[in-house]
Each structure stands twice: as structure tokens, then as C-alpha cells.
Design a protein around this motif. Structure first.
Motif, mmCIF file in Angstrom:
data_model
loop_
_atom_site.group_PDB
_atom_site.id
_atom_site.type_symbol
_atom_site.label_atom_id
_atom_site.label_comp_id
_atom_site.label_asym_id
_atom_site.label_seq_id
_atom_site.Cartn_x
_atom_site.Cartn_y
_atom_site.Cartn_z
ATOM 1 N N MET B 149 0.819 -1.418 -0.228
ATOM 2 C CA MET B 149 0.133 -0.318 0.101
ATOM 3 C C MET B 149 0.798 1.443 0.487
ATOM 4 S SD MET B 149 -3.043 1.203 1.898
ATOM 5 C CE MET B 149 -4.294 -0.882 2.310
ATOM 6 N N LEU B 150 2.056 1.662 0.505
ATOM 7 C CA LEU B 150 2.621 2.533 0.785
ATOM 8 C C LEU B 150 3.267 2.923 -0.875
ATOM 9 C CD1 LEU B 150 4.944 4.236 1.300
ATOM 10 C CD2 LEU B 150 6.687 1.936 2.482
ATOM 11 N N ARG B 151 3.954 1.183 -1.309
ATOM 12 C CA ARG B 151 4.316 1.918 -2.501
ATOM 13 C C ARG B 151 3.237 2.383 -3.833
ATOM 14 N NH1 ARG B 151 7.376 -0.956 0.305
ATOM 15 N NH2 ARG B 151 9.747 -0.474 -0.042
ATOM 16 N N LEU B 152 1.620 1.887 -3.434
ATOM 17 C CA LEU B 152 1.138 2.136 -4.425
ATOM 18 C C LEU B 152 0.229 3.161 -4.325
ATOM 19 C CD1 LEU B 152 -1.745 -0.923 -4.207
ATOM 20 C CD2 LEU B 152 -0.361 -0.183 -6.633
ATOM 21 N N GLY B 153 0.652 4.119 -2.691
ATOM 22 C CA GLY B 153 -0.016 4.854 -2.434
ATOM 23 C C GLY B 153 1.219 5.992 -3.002
ATOM 24 N N LYS B 154 2.071 6.071 -3.459
ATOM 25 C CA LYS B 154 3.704 7.052 -3.157
ATOM 26 C C LYS B 154 4.734 7.085 -4.143
ATOM 27 C CE LYS B 154 1.890 10.194 -0.884
ATOM 28 N NZ LYS B 154 0.357 10.396 0.705
#
Lengths: 261, 261
Positions: B149-154
Motif C-alpha cells: 500500500m505504501l508503494r501504491l500510494g507513494k
DNA sequence: CGACCTTTTGAAACGATTCAATACTGGTGG
DNA sequence: CCACCAGTATTGAATCGTTTCAAAAGGTCG
């Protein structure tokens, strides 16, 4: 109570949590007249509760206030993975069982009870209801992450914002902190951006657009009133009822019963 | 065995799962010479195992092959929330405890054991080790979602792709399905796009760029060889060791011991 | 062989970010 | 009481990364 004014907690909720965790959110006075709290600790808004990679207690119970669970990329970009609201039980440990895989921060003044792995296990073994409640909370958390991940990966800015508002509305409603689809978010647009994977500038634009379309109404920096729930649900791609079934843990009558408070 | 050729499963893994679930992945022959399997069912590659909103068994144990857990937006855009690899235990139920909040599909020919909520509870109560293993698997799953999720978002496209490859490499390594950072993914670029929140076209571009930079090498539609692990980790923003500690459940010696097979 | 799916590449279009400037808010101290 | 400050919100314009569209090449299977 440690938390100043803004957030009033459902007494039943606090009773439930106090029983489960052995924590007393509000200070008690012992026979010598000394104030103390059992297990629970207070943190001020903005304070860090746990850092990523740090050794942590296994479980955090949110008694009062909001916390954020986040991760940051090397370049400093932060993603809020989830919010912890009153009544939530957060396990931030990685698969290795010892270190935190999340950073935990207080968004408002909060009261949080931290339990060790051993303590948590003991309490769960002693109470099947607690175990069941923890399982439901975990399932709800997982479902929330999934819904959000879907929109992070595949949704436009309006979809993400609409969903975020809807999710928070549903969650707040379940703990009695909304009135007629009106609620307060103790967040900045920056926070909302870190939650939805958008820049704060774009959060602002998107909120204003929803506002101009008469779908929501904002006051005072994130006091939200949902005017057109159907339209918001349409944009978010899910309605409040189905969302509630997915992401809000079922109440546990046994534990919530007054006799157990 | 139901699964054809491609994926060889570590016998210890299968032993562990069979014991825990009561399932026998490979057909047994009873005294009358009739073939049967206990609990476990086989699905062909591409087959749907469960639909979102459907009433489902509480828990799925992946004995063999890959499954995908996904959600789709109303416009048909799909997000793969997670992959289920051999040895994974998947709980796809929503917070209401009865309906699936995910769609489950077979990516390869698979053998999956489905357990009812009651059955799962019984087994967990009977075996603290099973309970502990399930907890570790759940923590690992949660940590994976968070990292992603961290990488999906940012994260940019290269970050997401590099991370996805690294995560799958680490997970496959833990079940003995890599050799020297070389592994096979039973996926199309379309799948990888649904996993990383990118269009399949951009997945292709990004993979080719990593390939041209001598960081990875691809053969035969997603046979991946990581040439420069340090560079890939650098792009992904996390190294294989820390990632493994976070997202791979610790082995359970008690259960894995040969005597228990 | 043809039918179909997947991969690859280029060019145009789109959406979100970044940069920048201004206005608003609440808190602090003179 | 007002002035000031830091943090936040708001808006416009330019830029950037990703998507979309389109066309061709490669692979697999009946």
C-alpha cells in the motif's frame, strides 16, 4: 479524562475495552489518594507512539482519540496505512513477531493501552469472546486495507476521496460519533493526502469540487457533512451498508452487556 | 498429484499443511481402491474459487499452486490484493463473518483445502501451534499489504515493479522455489499490472527498462532472474533481509519436525 | 494454417504533481 | 489589543508520469 473536549466516547465502548485489556482509561485513585492508570498511557496530539523497526508491545488498544498507522518511503513520502479509532485493537508487529512494521502517531490526544504478546495471549485464552472480538477486528482491518488498496491502485482522485470520507463516516457512525452524516475529522488535508495517496493540493481541489457539486459540505477545516450520500457512494463505488458489513466488526452483545462493564 | 509439472512443492510444507487441515493434497486410495481426497479440492488454472459477496468457507489453505485474491471496481478495473502461495492460509471473510470480501481465482492448477469457521476454530483450539502459525501468517499478510500500500500510494512505476519482484522472490525463496534469485512467475504482465496498480503497457515498459539496466533478466514471459539485487532493493526501497523478516512467517519447528509429518 | 492472447513500441491525451503566490486560521508576545 | 508568526488552505500555470490508443510482432493451441 486525559482527552480534552472534542471527542466524546461511548461509555459502553470504554467499558468493553477496559474489561478486555485490564486498562482503566481514566485515572483511578488508590487508597492512598494517588492517581494512577492501569496499562493505559496518554499521548498528546502529534506525539509518536511507536517507530518502525522498533521493538514493540504486541498489541495496542485505542481507548480514546485517533492514532495513525503509517509507513514512509526512503524519500520521505508517507503513507497512512490505517487509522486507529476508539475501540480498535492494533497489532503493528511484523511477521518476525518482535519489531513494529508501522509507525504509530497520535493524531489527537489519545489514551492507549499497550499489551505484551504474553499478556495478550493470556487474556485471549481466558476469554473466547475476546478472541472472537479480536478476530472480527482483524477481519475488519483486513477488509479496510483491501478496499483502500483497490482504490489506491485503480481509482481516480474523486474515487479515493469519496471512499475515504465514506469509510470514516461509517466507522465513526459505529462508535456513535456522527450525527446525521455530519462528523469531524481531526486531520489536515495533508493527512488526507497521505491516506489516499494524493498530494495535499489535489486533496483540496477534489474536496472543493465535491463541495461545489453539493455532495458534501465542509466547515472549519474538515468538519464534514455528507449532503448527497447516494452521489458520494456512487463515486466511491460502494454504499454505506455494504461497506459497514465489510469493515465494521459486529458488536459483541456478550461483552457489551451492562453486567460485564 | 493434481498440479502438472511446473511447480514442485517442498514435501515438508505439504506435510505441515496436511496435518493442520486434515487435508491430503494428493489423492489417497481407500481399501476399496477408490481415489479420494479429504477436504482438499483441485481447481484448474483460470478457474474462479470464490466470488465477492458470496457466502464462503472461513478459511482456505493453499496446498499447491498460486491463487490470486482480488477486488474489482464498478468500471471493471481489478486490483490483486495478494497472492496465495503454497503454505498460505487465506481468510477472505468480511467483518460480518459470513461473506467473502474478495474474489479468489486459481492462477495455476491448484489444490486448496476449504475449512468452515467451526472446523477452523476447533483445529486452532486443539493445537496452540496451529493458532500461533495462523497468527504469524496473518501478521505476514498484513505486513505485505502495508508495504504494498505504501508503494501504491507513494511509489513510481519502477518502485512498484521492483518491490513486487522482490516480494515474490523472497516469498518463493522461503518455500524453496527459487534458485540463486531466479524464479518463475505464473503471471501475465496484465496480472502484474493488476497487482501493482499499473497498466499492462507500463508494466512492460518498466520491466524492459530494468532489463536494459542489467538489473533483472527475463525469459519466456516472466521467468525472472535478479542480476543486481542491490540495485533492485535500492529501487524498491527495502532489502531482501528486512523484507523477509517482515513478510515471511517464521518457520514453526514443532510442526515442521519430521515426526509430525 | 488461422485464431487468439500476450508482449512490445510509438504518439497523443489525460490526470496528478509541483511550483508559486495569496489568503486564512489560531496561537504568542509585545 | 494588535502585530506577528507558523501552519494550513486555496487557486493558477507549467511540468511530469502514466494511460490510452493503435499497430505490429511473437507465442500457443486446435
Amino acid at each position: 479524562m486525559a482527552t480534552a473536549g472534542a471527542i466524546e466516547v461511548d461509555p459502553a465502548l470504554r467499558r468493553r475495552l477496559s474489561k478486555l485489556t485490564g486498562a482503566t482509561g481514566s485515572p483511578e485513585v488508590d487508597k492512598h489518594g494517588v492517581q494512577f492508570t492501569r496499562n493505559a498511557r496518554d499521548y498528546k496530539a502529534g506525539q509518536a507512539i511507536a517507530f518502525e523497526g522498533e521493538e514493540v508491545a504486541s498489541v495496542l488498544c485505542v481507548l480514546d482519540g485517533w492514532i495513525s498507522l503509517s509507513k514512509t518511503l526512503e524519500d520521505g513520502e508517507r503513507q497512512i496505512i490505517d487509522f486507529g479509532l476508539p475501540g480498535d485493537i492494533v497489532t503493528a508487529v511484523a511477521a518476525d513477531g518482535t519489531t513494529s512494521c508501522l509507525e504509530v502517531d497520535a493524531l489527537t490526544d489519545v489514551t492507549v493501552a499497550a499489551l505484551s504478546h504474553a499478556d495478550w495471549e493470556r487474556r485471549q485464552s481466558a476469554s473466547p469472546e475476546l478472541r472472537e472480538m479480536a478476530d472480527h477486528l482483524a477481519a475488519a482491518s483486513h477488509a479496510r486495507l483491501s478496499e483502500r488498496m483497490l482504490r489506491l491502485g485503480k481509482g481516480s482522485a474523486p474515487v479515493r476521496i469519496a471512499y475515504a470520507l465514506l469509510e470514516l463516516c461509517v466507522r465513526l457512525r459505529s462508535i456513535g460519533q456522527t450525527q446525521d452524516h455530519t462528523f469531524h475529522l481531526p486531520l489536515t488535508q495533508q493527512h488526507l493526502g497521505e491516506f489516499t495517496g494524493l498530494s495535499s493540493v489535489h486533496v483540496c481541489r477534489t474536496l472543493r469540487r465535491l463541495s461545489r457539486q453539493q455532495i458534501i459540505q465542509t466547515e472549519d477545516h474538515l468538519d464534514i457533512k455528507i449532503i448527497d450520500l447516494a452521489a458520494l457512494s456512487g463515486i466511491a463505488g460502494i454504499g454505506p451498508d455494504r461497506l459497514q458489513a465489510e469493515i465494521v466488526p459486529a458488536p459483541m452483545p456478550t461483552i457489551l452487556a451492562p453486567g460485564n462493564g
